[in-house]
Design an enzyme around this catalytic site. Structure first.
Site, PDB file in Angstrom:
ATOM      1  N   GLY A  30      -4.658  -2.381   5.351  1.00 50.45           N
ATOM      2  CA  GLY A  30      -3.867  -3.502   4.842  1.00 50.45           C
ATOM      3  C   GLY A  30      -4.459  -4.854   5.211  1.00 50.45           C
ATOM      4  O   GLY A  30      -4.587  -5.745   4.371  1.00 50.45           O
ATOM      5  N   ARG A  31      -4.872  -5.012   6.466  1.00 47.87           N
ATOM      6  CA  ARG A  31      -5.349  -6.327   6.936  1.00 47.87           C
ATOM      7  C   ARG A  31      -6.761  -6.651   6.452  1.00 47.87           C
ATOM      8  O   ARG A  31      -7.273  -7.725   6.726  1.00 47.87           O
ATOM      9  CB  ARG A  31      -5.238  -6.416   8.454  1.00 47.87           C
ATOM     10  CG  ARG A  31      -5.876  -5.276   9.224  1.00 47.87           C
ATOM     11  CD  ARG A  31      -5.426  -5.260  10.684  1.00 47.87           C
ATOM     12  NE  ARG A  31      -5.927  -4.106  11.424  1.00 47.87           N
ATOM     13  CZ  ARG A  31      -5.345  -2.923  11.473  1.00 47.87           C
ATOM     14  NH1 ARG A  31      -4.225  -2.718  10.793  1.00 47.87           N
ATOM     15  NH2 ARG A  31      -5.857  -1.936  12.175  1.00 47.87           N
TER      16      ARG A  31
ATOM     17  N   HIS B 218      -3.659 -33.567  18.647  1.00 43.89           N
ATOM     18  CA  HIS B 218      -2.469 -34.302  19.091  1.00 43.89           C
ATOM     19  C   HIS B 218      -1.361 -33.336  19.486  1.00 43.89           C
ATOM     20  O   HIS B 218      -0.193 -33.712  19.544  1.00 43.89           O
ATOM     21  CB  HIS B 218      -2.003 -35.223  17.953  1.00 43.89           C
ATOM     22  CG  HIS B 218      -3.067 -36.179  17.523  1.00 43.89           C
ATOM     23  ND1 HIS B 218      -3.243 -37.412  18.103  1.00 43.89           N
ATOM     24  CD2 HIS B 218      -4.066 -36.046  16.606  1.00 43.89           C
ATOM     25  CE1 HIS B 218      -4.283 -38.029  17.537  1.00 43.89           C
ATOM     26  NE2 HIS B 218      -4.805 -37.209  16.633  1.00 43.89           N
TER      27      HIS B 218
ATOM     28  N   GLU C 129      -3.769  -6.651  15.383  1.00 42.89           N
ATOM     29  CA  GLU C 129      -3.350  -5.329  14.913  1.00 42.89           C
ATOM     30  C   GLU C 129      -4.519  -4.345  15.063  1.00 42.89           C
ATOM     31  O   GLU C 129      -4.320  -3.157  15.251  1.00 42.89           O
ATOM     32  CB  GLU C 129      -2.884  -5.402  13.449  1.00 42.89           C
ATOM     33  CG  GLU C 129      -1.949  -4.262  13.047  1.00 42.89           C
ATOM     34  CD  GLU C 129      -1.205  -4.512  11.745  1.00 42.89           C
ATOM     35  OE1 GLU C 129      -0.082  -5.029  11.765  1.00 42.89           O
ATOM     36  OE2 GLU C 129      -1.759  -4.182  10.673  1.00 42.89           O
TER      37      GLU C 129
ATOM     38  N   GLU D 181      10.642  -4.661   4.129  1.00 46.85           N
ATOM     39  CA  GLU D 181      10.695  -6.054   3.688  1.00 46.85           C
ATOM     40  C   GLU D 181      10.334  -6.177   2.208  1.00 46.85           C
ATOM     41  O   GLU D 181      11.036  -6.828   1.430  1.00 46.85           O
ATOM     42  CB  GLU D 181       9.705  -6.913   4.499  1.00 46.85           C
ATOM     43  CG  GLU D 181      10.086  -7.116   5.954  1.00 46.85           C
ATOM     44  CD  GLU D 181       9.506  -6.056   6.878  1.00 46.85           C
ATOM     45  OE1 GLU D 181       9.177  -4.946   6.395  1.00 46.85           O
ATOM     46  OE2 GLU D 181       9.382  -6.325   8.083  1.00 46.85           O
TER      47      GLU D 181
ATOM     48  N   LYS E   7       9.887  -0.468  14.057  1.00 44.99           N
ATOM     49  CA  LYS E   7      10.440  -0.198  12.716  1.00 44.99           C
ATOM     50  C   LYS E   7      11.474   0.925  12.806  1.00 44.99           C
ATOM     51  O   LYS E   7      12.555   0.851  12.218  1.00 44.99           O
ATOM     52  CB  LYS E   7       9.333   0.235  11.750  1.00 44.99           C
ATOM     53  CG  LYS E   7       8.378  -0.849  11.314  1.00 44.99           C
ATOM     54  CD  LYS E   7       7.420  -0.279  10.254  1.00 44.99           C
ATOM     55  CE  LYS E   7       6.221  -1.149  10.010  1.00 44.99           C
ATOM     56  NZ  LYS E   7       5.189  -0.504   9.197  1.00 44.99           N
TER      57      LYS E   7
ATOM     58  N   LYS F 191       0.834  -1.193   0.000  1.00 41.83           N
ATOM     59  CA  LYS F 191       0.000   0.000   0.000  1.00 41.83           C
ATOM     60  C   LYS F 191       0.880   1.259   0.000  1.00 41.83           C
ATOM     61  O   LYS F 191       0.681   2.173  -0.769  1.00 41.83           O
ATOM     62  CB  LYS F 191      -0.898  -0.048   1.234  1.00 41.83           C
ATOM     63  CG  LYS F 191      -1.900   1.051   1.344  1.00 41.83           C
ATOM     64  CD  LYS F 191      -2.828   0.770   2.510  1.00 41.83           C
ATOM     65  CE  LYS F 191      -3.604   2.009   2.884  1.00 41.83           C
ATOM     66  NZ  LYS F 191      -4.482   1.801   4.019  1.00 41.83           N
TER      67      LYS F 191
HETATM   68  O1  F6P Z   1       2.868  -4.051   9.947  1.00 36.71           O
HETATM   69  C1  F6P Z   1       2.306  -2.836   9.653  1.00 36.71           C
HETATM   70  C2  F6P Z   1       1.690  -2.765   8.305  1.00 36.71           C
HETATM   71  O2  F6P Z   1       1.456  -1.432   8.032  1.00 36.71           O
HETATM   72  C3  F6P Z   1       0.425  -3.582   8.153  1.00 36.71           C
HETATM   73  O3  F6P Z   1      -0.701  -2.950   8.656  1.00 36.71           O
HETATM   74  C4  F6P Z   1       0.364  -3.784   6.680  1.00 36.71           C
HETATM   75  O4  F6P Z   1      -0.519  -4.778   6.340  1.00 36.71           O
HETATM   76  C5  F6P Z   1       1.820  -4.113   6.410  1.00 36.71           C
HETATM   77  O5  F6P Z   1       2.542  -3.282   7.287  1.00 36.71           O
HETATM   78  C6  F6P Z   1       2.282  -3.919   4.985  1.00 36.71           C
HETATM   79  O6  F6P Z   1       2.150  -2.602   4.568  1.00 36.71           O
HETATM   80  P1  F6P Z   1       2.269  -2.171   3.044  1.00 36.71           P
HETATM   81  O7  F6P Z   1       1.159  -2.815   2.288  1.00 36.71           O
HETATM   82  O8  F6P Z   1       2.189  -0.690   3.034  1.00 36.71           O
HETATM   83  O9  F6P Z   1       3.607  -2.665   2.535  1.00 36.71           O
END
Ligand code: F6P
Length: 516
Positions: A269-270, A386, A355, A215, A508, A209
């Site tokens: 995002g979620r 189990h 979250e 990452e 972060k 987003k």
């Molecule tokens: O971990 C925080 C967060 O902002 C989440 O809410 C989101 O889903 C994720 O990082 C990834 O964010 P982006 O889609 O901006 O890379």
């Protein structure tokens, strides 16, 4: 209009619930069932192919009525209207919360800040459809003219967990494309995925987003570098597409504007798998199945918006959760799907729930002095029987469980399915009814046997029984939307903001400083 600010613990309903709890806490499920043979029927809500039987909860009709009273007193009716109506209910970020618009099949407009968002949503759907059909049919060619065989979703958090879970869940409906997910900044993750790929036949979908997530950008750059060892810069357009709100950063990365799918600030995002973030789902199972997933969610949205609270699946689930969290002081909830396909559902729900509702400041900006948030965990049955179920049956902690099962299996292996479902119902009965000392004695254990007390099950442990006809895009869409709305209802009643996530930022920042 903003959301009502009411400290739930200062309401009349809370006072009544506290008084009621003093007697209700001694309720024995066994007795409740013995006294009322219609209990299971009375406490079941059906929505087409989906059913919630919540009769195995430590509640009476009075408990349910008081909980519904709490929902009303904390302004849930109004909040639902604001949620679907595009009001800025994510006030700390100044945004509406409109993932429901992404599956709005009613044809009606959804107005937020005086603009109907539906034309853009529908246009995005059209481009997802055209794109997925081109790739699946083989008309989309790689830089050497070959068809695409592999899709790699590069994203993390909401840009990974949802699509990853759904692709896994719907693998029965999958086509010939192989789908991979790269999320962790751990270089071994991306290396293991790259190892399996041929750059000529792989399509990379960068989902972010913000397009600033360490990452995702780190992994995307590593993959681009690997790609450019074989191909040229001009070939990037044939192999990289992006889903983002940050068009400038996407262009800087070298992705052609025609290969960018939109995201909107009003989708968290979620909650974003219903947007172009779910493109890897559409690529995996085809657009029709993807549309059926969205339609399942739309059906749950309609139910949530219109059903009375005591007949409303997400509302009842949220109220029960509050009953255990705030009155019984339960620390966590288990989600236990009886299908291997949903093994990653708990991991997906962890982000969605934790979250969203892992907050300790209320909507007035004050520290809360009551419990919020639920710790979610779980795994697929029967494997988990189990593993951790010993603690759920005989441990000291109260762990309300959601059992999720399906009437028919997908491959029709009747013998297996009967055994699976016998376990599904057997676990719920064991938790609910337990086994008394007398029953253990009657089963042949002698009164002086050392194991006698260890073979007793207290029972009286709550669970929900959620069943659907079969695991399909439609039923999965309903289940995911059901949990989304449960999260919403809990947040409203706890008087917290469910749609920001400032709690992920400090770590972060620290990592960035340390990296320098
Ligand atoms: O971990 C925080 C967060 O902002 C989440 O809410 C989101 O889903 C994720 O990082 C990834 O964010 P982006 O889609 O901006 O890379």
């Amino acid at each position: 209009m903003s959301l009502q600010n009411t400290n739930p613990t200062k309401t009349k309903a809370w006072e009544q619930l506290s008084a009621h709890f003093n007697t209700a806490k001694d309720l024995e499920l066994k007795d409740l069932f013995a006294k009322d043979t219609t209990r299971s029927k009375r406490f079941t809500i059906a929505l087409d192919n989906l059913k919630l039987d919540f009769s195995k909860n430590k509640i009476s009709q009075e408990t349910l009525d008081l909980l519904v009273g709490l929902a009303k007193e904390t302004g849930l009716e109004n909040a639902i209207e604001q949620y679907f109506g595009g009001e800025i209910i994510n006030a700390t970020e100044g945004r509406a919360v409109l993932h429901t618009a992404l599956r709005n099949n009613s044809g009606a407009a959804v107005i937020s800040e005086e603009i109907d968002v539906m034309p853009e949503v529908n246009q995005a759907k059209e481009s997802i459809k055209a794109f997925t059909e081109k790739v699946i049919s083989g008309n989309w060619k790689g830089y050497t003219g070959k068809e695409i065989t592999d899709i790699v979703n590069i994203g993390i958090g909401g840009s990974d967990l949802g699509p990853n879970m759904v692709v896994d869940a719907l693998q029965y409906y999958k086509n010939h494309l192989t789908t991979h997910f790269v999320s962790n900044i751990d270089g071994d993750h991306v290396s293991e995925v790259i190892k399996k790929l041929n750059p000529e036949t792989t399509l990379f979908v960068i989902v972010s987003k913000t397009f600033t997530t360490q990452e995702t950008i780190g992994n995307a750059l590593t993959i681009k570098e690997w790609f450019l060892q074989k191909a040229s810069k001009e070939d990037v357009a044939k192999h990289f597409v992006a889903v983002s709100t940050n068009l400038e950063a996407v262009a800087d990365f070298g992705i052609a504007s025609e290969n960018v799918f939109p995201m909107w600030n009003w989708v968290g995002g979620r909650f974003s798998l219903w947007s172009a973030v779910g493109i890897s789902i559409a690529l995996s199972v085809g657009y029709e199945n993807y549309a059926a997933l969205l339609n399942g969610a739309y059906e749950m949205d309609t139910h949530f918006k219109t059903a009375d609270f005591d007949k409303n699946i997400p509302v009842v689930l949220a109220l029960l959760s509050i009953w255990y969290n705030n009155f019984y002081e339960a620390e966590s909830e288990a989600v236990l799907p009886y299908t291997q396909y949903l093994n990653t559902l708990p991991a997906y729900l962890q982000q969605a729930f934790m979250e969203s509702n892992g907050k300790s400041v209320d909507r007035d900006g004050n520290d809360v002095d009551y419990q919020t948030g639920t710790i979610i965990w779980g795994a697929a049955g029967t494997n988990m029987q189990h593993a951790f179920m010993q603690l759920v049956h005989q441990g000291t902690k109260l762990i309300p469980c959601d059992f999720i099962g399906f009437e028919t299996s997908l491959y029709g292996k009747e013998d297996h399915h009967k055994k699976l479902m016998a376990n599904f119902y057997g676990q719920q009965d064991a938790l609910c009814f337990g086994k008394t000392k007398e029953e253990v004695l009657a089963s042949g254990v002698t009164a002086d046997a050392i194991e006698l007390p260890f073979k007793v099950f207290t029972g009286n442990r709550p669970s929900n029984c959620i069943t659907a006809d079969k695991l399909s895009p439609n039923s999965l869409g309903k289940i995911i939307a059901m949990y989304e709305h449960k999260i919403f209802v809990q947040g409203i009643i706890w008087n917290i903001f469910s749609f920001d996530q400032f709690g992920v930022e400090l770590g972060k920042e620290m990592a960035k400083k340390l990296l320098k």
